[in-house]
Design an enzyme around this catalytic site. Structure first.
Site, PDB file in Angstrom:
ATOM      1  N   CYS A   2       9.383  -7.617   0.894  1.00  0.00           N
ATOM      2  CA  CYS A   2      10.639  -7.285   0.219  1.00  0.00           C
ATOM      3  C   CYS A   2      10.954  -8.394  -0.956  1.00  0.00           C
ATOM      4  O   CYS A   2      10.680  -9.406  -0.820  1.00  0.00           O
ATOM      5  CB  CYS A   2      11.890  -7.225   1.102  1.00  0.00           C
ATOM      6  SG  CYS A   2      11.503  -6.187   2.572  1.00  0.00           S
ATOM      7  N   ARG A  27       6.098  -7.199  -3.975  1.00  0.00           N
ATOM      8  CA  ARG A  27       6.480  -7.534  -2.526  1.00  0.00           C
ATOM      9  C   ARG A  27       6.567  -6.407  -1.703  1.00  0.00           C
ATOM     10  O   ARG A  27       7.079  -6.758  -0.304  1.00  0.00           O
ATOM     11  CB  ARG A  27       7.729  -8.624  -2.782  1.00  0.00           C
ATOM     12  CG  ARG A  27       7.467  -9.503  -3.628  1.00  0.00           C
ATOM     13  CD  ARG A  27       8.802 -10.454  -3.592  1.00  0.00           C
ATOM     14  NE  ARG A  27       8.912 -11.077  -2.346  1.00  0.00           N
ATOM     15  CZ  ARG A  27       8.575 -12.204  -1.959  1.00  0.00           C
ATOM     16  NH1 ARG A  27       7.700 -12.847  -2.787  1.00  0.00           N
ATOM     17  NH2 ARG A  27       8.908 -12.609  -0.822  1.00  0.00           N
ATOM     18  N   TRP A  74       9.513  -3.282   1.873  1.00  0.00           N
ATOM     19  CA  TRP A  74       8.698  -3.221   2.577  1.00  0.00           C
ATOM     20  C   TRP A  74       9.182  -3.055   3.966  1.00  0.00           C
ATOM     21  O   TRP A  74       9.461  -4.013   4.809  1.00  0.00           O
ATOM     22  CB  TRP A  74       7.567  -4.233   2.522  1.00  0.00           C
ATOM     23  CG  TRP A  74       6.172  -4.208   3.165  1.00  0.00           C
ATOM     24  CD1 TRP A  74       5.013  -3.471   2.604  1.00  0.00           C
ATOM     25  CD2 TRP A  74       5.940  -4.715   4.520  1.00  0.00           C
ATOM     26  NE1 TRP A  74       3.984  -3.278   3.388  1.00  0.00           N
ATOM     27  CE2 TRP A  74       4.424  -4.002   4.927  1.00  0.00           C
ATOM     28  CE3 TRP A  74       6.455  -5.199   5.606  1.00  0.00           C
ATOM     29  CZ2 TRP A  74       3.858  -4.199   5.976  1.00  0.00           C
ATOM     30  CZ3 TRP A  74       5.812  -5.495   6.795  1.00  0.00           C
ATOM     31  CH2 TRP A  74       4.390  -4.927   6.975  1.00  0.00           C
ATOM     32  N   ASN A 100      15.379 -10.253   2.970  1.00  0.00           N
ATOM     33  CA  ASN A 100      14.058  -9.921   3.224  1.00  0.00           C
ATOM     34  C   ASN A 100      13.723 -11.127   4.409  1.00  0.00           C
ATOM     35  O   ASN A 100      14.090 -12.066   4.370  1.00  0.00           O
ATOM     36  CB  ASN A 100      13.410 -10.657   1.844  1.00  0.00           C
ATOM     37  CG  ASN A 100      11.987 -10.983   1.904  1.00  0.00           C
ATOM     38  OD1 ASN A 100      11.369 -10.715   2.671  1.00  0.00           O
ATOM     39  ND2 ASN A 100      11.560 -12.373   1.244  1.00  0.00           N
ATOM     40  N   GLY A 101      12.886 -10.292   5.391  1.00  0.00           N
ATOM     41  CA  GLY A 101      12.706 -11.038   6.536  1.00  0.00           C
ATOM     42  C   GLY A 101      13.004 -10.135   7.676  1.00  0.00           C
ATOM     43  O   GLY A 101      12.862  -8.927   7.394  1.00  0.00           O
ATOM     44  N   GLU A 482     -15.195  -9.943   2.877  1.00  0.00           N
ATOM     45  CA  GLU A 482     -14.243  -9.965   1.790  1.00  0.00           C
ATOM     46  C   GLU A 482     -14.482  -8.587   1.054  1.00  0.00           C
ATOM     47  O   GLU A 482     -13.534  -7.909   0.668  1.00  0.00           O
ATOM     48  CB  GLU A 482     -14.208 -10.930   0.962  1.00  0.00           C
ATOM     49  CG  GLU A 482     -13.355 -10.837  -0.399  1.00  0.00           C
ATOM     50  CD  GLU A 482     -11.839 -10.729  -0.235  1.00  0.00           C
ATOM     51  OE1 GLU A 482     -11.554 -10.846   1.020  1.00  0.00           O
ATOM     52  OE2 GLU A 482     -11.214 -10.511  -1.097  1.00  0.00           O
ATOM     53  N   LYS A 486     -11.737  -5.378   0.631  1.00  0.00           N
ATOM     54  CA  LYS A 486     -11.312  -4.864  -0.579  1.00  0.00           C
ATOM     55  C   LYS A 486     -11.449  -3.480  -0.673  1.00  0.00           C
ATOM     56  O   LYS A 486     -10.655  -2.636  -1.065  1.00  0.00           O
ATOM     57  CB  LYS A 486     -12.270  -5.652  -1.783  1.00  0.00           C
ATOM     58  CG  LYS A 486     -11.996  -7.060  -2.330  1.00  0.00           C
ATOM     59  CD  LYS A 486     -10.735  -7.204  -2.925  1.00  0.00           C
ATOM     60  CE  LYS A 486      -9.702  -7.640  -1.996  1.00  0.00           C
ATOM     61  NZ  LYS A 486      -9.282  -8.721  -1.595  1.00  0.00           N
ATOM     62  N   GLU A 489      -8.844  -1.685   1.775  1.00  0.00           N
ATOM     63  CA  GLU A 489      -7.499  -1.726   1.434  1.00  0.00           C
ATOM     64  C   GLU A 489      -7.101  -0.825   0.116  1.00  0.00           C
ATOM     65  O   GLU A 489      -5.884  -0.613   0.196  1.00  0.00           O
ATOM     66  CB  GLU A 489      -6.930  -3.110   1.280  1.00  0.00           C
ATOM     67  CG  GLU A 489      -7.451  -3.726   0.094  1.00  0.00           C
ATOM     68  CD  GLU A 489      -6.960  -5.371   0.040  1.00  0.00           C
ATOM     69  OE1 GLU A 489      -5.669  -5.625   0.359  1.00  0.00           O
ATOM     70  OE2 GLU A 489      -7.746  -6.245  -0.381  1.00  0.00           O
ATOM     71  N   HIS A 505     -26.603  -5.835  18.211  1.00  0.00           N
ATOM     72  CA  HIS A 505     -26.162  -6.170  19.758  1.00  0.00           C
ATOM     73  C   HIS A 505     -24.798  -4.955  19.804  1.00  0.00           C
ATOM     74  O   HIS A 505     -23.926  -5.162  20.644  1.00  0.00           O
ATOM     75  CB  HIS A 505     -25.683  -7.564  19.651  1.00  0.00           C
ATOM     76  CG  HIS A 505     -26.433  -8.673  19.679  1.00  0.00           C
ATOM     77  ND1 HIS A 505     -27.448  -8.665  20.648  1.00  0.00           N
ATOM     78  CD2 HIS A 505     -26.936  -9.304  18.520  1.00  0.00           C
ATOM     79  CE1 HIS A 505     -28.351  -9.694  20.144  1.00  0.00           C
ATOM     80  NE2 HIS A 505     -28.214 -10.181  19.087  1.00  0.00           N
ATOM     81  N   LYS A 604       2.157  -7.676  -1.378  1.00  0.00           N
ATOM     82  CA  LYS A 604       1.421  -8.812  -1.975  1.00  0.00           C
ATOM     83  C   LYS A 604       2.070 -10.142  -1.269  1.00  0.00           C
ATOM     84  O   LYS A 604       1.053 -10.968  -0.859  1.00  0.00           O
ATOM     85  CB  LYS A 604       1.675  -9.223  -3.310  1.00  0.00           C
ATOM     86  CG  LYS A 604       1.175 -10.122  -4.155  1.00  0.00           C
ATOM     87  CD  LYS A 604      -0.280  -9.805  -4.320  1.00  0.00           C
ATOM     88  CE  LYS A 604      -0.962 -10.896  -4.892  1.00  0.00           C
ATOM     89  NZ  LYS A 604      -2.414 -10.630  -4.679  1.00  0.00           N
TER      90      LYS A 604
HETATM   91  C1  F6R Z   1      -5.814  -8.737   0.661  1.00  0.00           C
HETATM   92  C2  F6R Z   1      -5.022  -9.799   0.302  1.00  0.00           C
HETATM   93  C3  F6R Z   1      -4.323 -10.363   1.652  1.00  0.00           C
HETATM   94  C4  F6R Z   1      -4.014 -11.850   1.558  1.00  0.00           C
HETATM   95  C5  F6R Z   1      -3.165 -12.280   2.690  1.00  0.00           C
HETATM   96  C6  F6R Z   1      -2.694 -13.633   2.721  1.00  0.00           C
HETATM   97  O1  F6R Z   1      -6.599  -8.521  -0.882  1.00  0.00           O
HETATM   98  O2  F6R Z   1      -4.343 -10.209  -0.752  1.00  0.00           O
HETATM   99  O3  F6R Z   1      -5.103 -10.172   2.803  1.00  0.00           O
HETATM  100  O4  F6R Z   1      -5.019 -12.588   1.108  1.00  0.00           O
HETATM  101  O5  F6R Z   1      -2.045 -11.547   2.952  1.00  0.00           O
HETATM  102  O6  F6R Z   1      -1.831 -14.075   1.419  1.00  0.00           O
HETATM  103  P1  F6R Z   1      -1.742 -15.247   0.823  1.00  0.00           P
HETATM  104  O7  F6R Z   1      -2.898 -15.785   0.327  1.00  0.00           O
HETATM  105  O8  F6R Z   1      -0.588 -15.115  -0.203  1.00  0.00           O
HETATM  106  O9  F6R Z   1      -1.164 -16.160   2.058  1.00  0.00           O
END
Ligand code: F6R
Length: 609
Positions: A2, A27, A74, A100-101, A482, A486, A489, A505, A604
């Protein structure tokens, strides 16, 4: 999660707040709203969906308000809807709150507000509790009421409050959720993050936990939990708002993928002198400190955790000290073995991820030395760490992390190298070789990026797939996690990453005719093992895209298609191999018509548990 913005001054508050919210959409973006003091009362406007929906809703209004608060959400408590969107008001709408929280004891508070005060709730949110709580605490002073309300709240929050009884001020409180104050000329701001207000101000106060701020247009006062006034140093923002623009790219994600050579160069450049020595400027880890360390814990979430997986290989190999990597939300509740001989490395792009922050505090409580790898200057993780190793990726706007990941990897190598050479466990010649390889990465990465069309073609062939597997060994396995994250998501394809040796396995049962398998085989000493794993999946009908170093043409005989990365030492391949996977995810998502920079259900900055 948020984003909150507040403005008090002489200009049109609504325009300034909405513009700020757009900068905070990363956010959270499932609904948004504003509360303005207009014509002697508080007016609240809110709408489900993107901020554009809110703008459409208020397009015909003529606002004159010069004070207000806004929110982009969010959802945590209650589905995304108009009614659950913030701001929330008390019964007579004399008070409005953005938050926010999470308020952890909101059920208990809500019960008592309903039973003891006859409050009728409109929404399913925890936030609405705050508005009513402040209202029942209000006698004749908003600050008193906010203090009394906050005393009863448990959880994490950054809140902004306005009241028609005191229409010249915004009151804001921070506990475990980011909050900044922007200092203007005849105007002041609150926000969750700097980009929201950077167009208007460059002087910032970074508000600390349990602090309350009172803002009028000409004054900002900050109080601690005992209500004593405290002074903060002004933080001057030197970077430009333009860094957060798309620069001609269709999406932030694509722009950020292309910014990786620069991010890596800048991160190296900040720490490396021309003779290859690493300078820890601003980091107080001494030789004695490093010699005292017998274990490293790397703790993070999501992509940052995946950087930690590769970091384990790098640090164990270079510093020769055991490294454990953990997911922050697991670490914090696991009573981990941490003491004053532990170096705890928190990795976080935003520096605001609540689980990472909580894990850091837990490690600190147990005596560990805290070193964080963070992209956002002055963020909570940075401020609570003993030392900070900044990544110089620049602002990362796309929800899917790309350039933060590769710069985090650079930090893992530099930390490993520094520890190894300082403690005498790493030979100088080997150190020099790795430094040389790292310095060559930005140019090699430009070559990888030049092959974008090839990746586009692969995406065109496979974008309708239902599932995909990523397999690899050693550091390649870390990169597979990773690459898989990507893809899932941003394209919503069910993808799965696994250490290649582990396939047989159980997971190999899922491989059938035409299942797509992306096989990373960049490690010379594991190359033949990977070829066997490729044979195993091909024997079950899989279509294999192999990823190997230039020159390993054997791969062409085994895989259906091959992506090559420039030749380099095994140790540093993750810095190159992840990039084709990022581009593959990007083009697959684009062909599927997905909202690449703002994937569904994500945000984010994850500031809730
Ligand atoms: C995926 C992504 C998330 C962040 C995770 C941690 O593309 O961006 O998985 O890596 O939420 O976020 P930070 O790095 O801000 O602690």
């Amino acid at each position: 999660m948020c984003g909150i913005v507040g403005y008090v001054g002489d200009d049109n508050a609504c325009e300034i707040i909405i513009e700020g919210l757009k900068r905070l959409e990363y956010r959270g973006y499932d609904s948004s709203g504003v509360a303005l003091f207009e014509e002697g009362r508080i007016k609240i406007y809110k709408s489900k969906g993107r901020i554009a929906n809110l703008e459409a809703k208020i397009a015909n209004e003529n606002f004159n308000s010069t004070i207000g608060i806004g929110h982009t959400r969010w959802a945590t408590h209650g589905a995304p809807s108009d009614v659950n969107a913030h701001p929330h008001g008390n019964m007579d709408e004399s008070i409005a709150v953005v938050h926010n929280g999470i308020i952890e004891n909101y059920v208990e508070l809500k019960d008592s507000l309903v039973k003891d005060h006859g409050i009728i709730f409109q929404s399913e949110t925890d936030t609405e509790v705050i508005a009513h709580l402040i209202s029942v605490c209000y006698k004749d002073n908003l600050l008193d009421a906010v203090y009394k309300a906050v005393e009863q709240m448990r959880g994490a929050y950054a809140i902004g409050v306005i009241s028609s009884n005191e229409p010249d001020r915004i009151i804001a409180v921070r506990k475990d959720a980011p909050l900044i104050v922007g200092l203007g000329e005849g105007c002041n701001f609150i926000a969750s993050d700097i980009p929201a207000i950077l167009k208007h101000v460059r002087k910032i106060y970074l508000i600390e936990n349990n602090e309350t701020v009172v803002l009028t247009k000409n004054d900002v006062k900050i109080y601690n939990s005992e209500r004593k006034e405290v002074k903060h140093e002004v933080f001057n923002v030197t970077w430009d708002a333009d860094a957060a623009e798309k620069d001609g790219y269709e999406h932030f994600m694509l722009k950020e993928i292309h910014e990786q050579p620069k991010g890596i160069f800048d991160t190296l450049n900040r720490r490396l002198s021309s003779d290859g020595t690493i300078s820890l400027d601003g980091i107080s880890l001494t030789k004695e400190d490093l010699q005292n360390i017998n274990k490293v814990y790397i703790v993070a979430c999501g992509t940052a955790y995946h950087a930690g997986l590769v970091g384990k290989y790098a640090i164990e190999k270079l510093a020769k000290v055991p490294v454990e990597v953990d997911i922050a939300s697991e670490f914090r509740y696991r009573d981990p073995f941490v003491d004053d001989k532990t170096l705890f490395i928190a990795i976080s792009q935003s520096g605001e991820t609540l689980d990472t922050l909580a894990a850091l505090r837990e490690a600190k409580r147990k005596g560990a030395r805290i070193l964080s790898v963070v992209n956002v200057l002055g963020s909570s993780v940075a401020r609570e760490s003993d030392d900070v190793f900044y990544t110089w990726a620049g602002p990362e706007i796309a929800v899917a992390s790309t350039k933060a990941y590769t710069t985090q990897l650079v930090c893992m190598y530099l930390i490993g190298l520094y520890m190894g050479i300082t403690t005498g466990k790493l030979e100088q010649a080997y150190y020099d070789q790795i430094i040389k390889e790292l310095k060559a990465i930005p140019e090699k990465l430009k070559t990888v990026l030049k092959h974008e069309d090839k990746i586009k073609e692969l995406a065109q062939q496979h974008y309708k797939m239902e599932q995909v597997f990523f397999i690899g060994r050693g550091p390649d396995a870390g990169v597979c996690y990773e690459g898989s994250l990507k893809l899932k998501e941003i394209s919503y394809i069910n993808s799965f990453a696994i250490a290649a040796g582990e396939l047989k396995h159980g997971t190999i049962a899922l491989i059938e005719q035409d299942t797509l398998v992306v096989a990373l085989a960049t490690q010379d000493r594991l190359f033949e093992k990977m070829l066997s794993n490729i044979q195993e999946v091909k024997a079950r009908g899989a279509y294999v895209i192999g990823l190997a170093k230039c020159g390993n043409t054997e791969m062409e005989k085994q895989a259906n298609k091959v992506i090559y990365i420039p030749d380099c030492m095994d140790e540093v391949t993750p810095l190159l191999s992840v990039v084709p996977l990022q581009m593959f995810a990007y083009y697959v998502a684009k062909l599927r018509g997905c909202d690449i920079d703002k994937p569904k259900n994500l945000a984010k900055s994850v500031t809730v548990e």
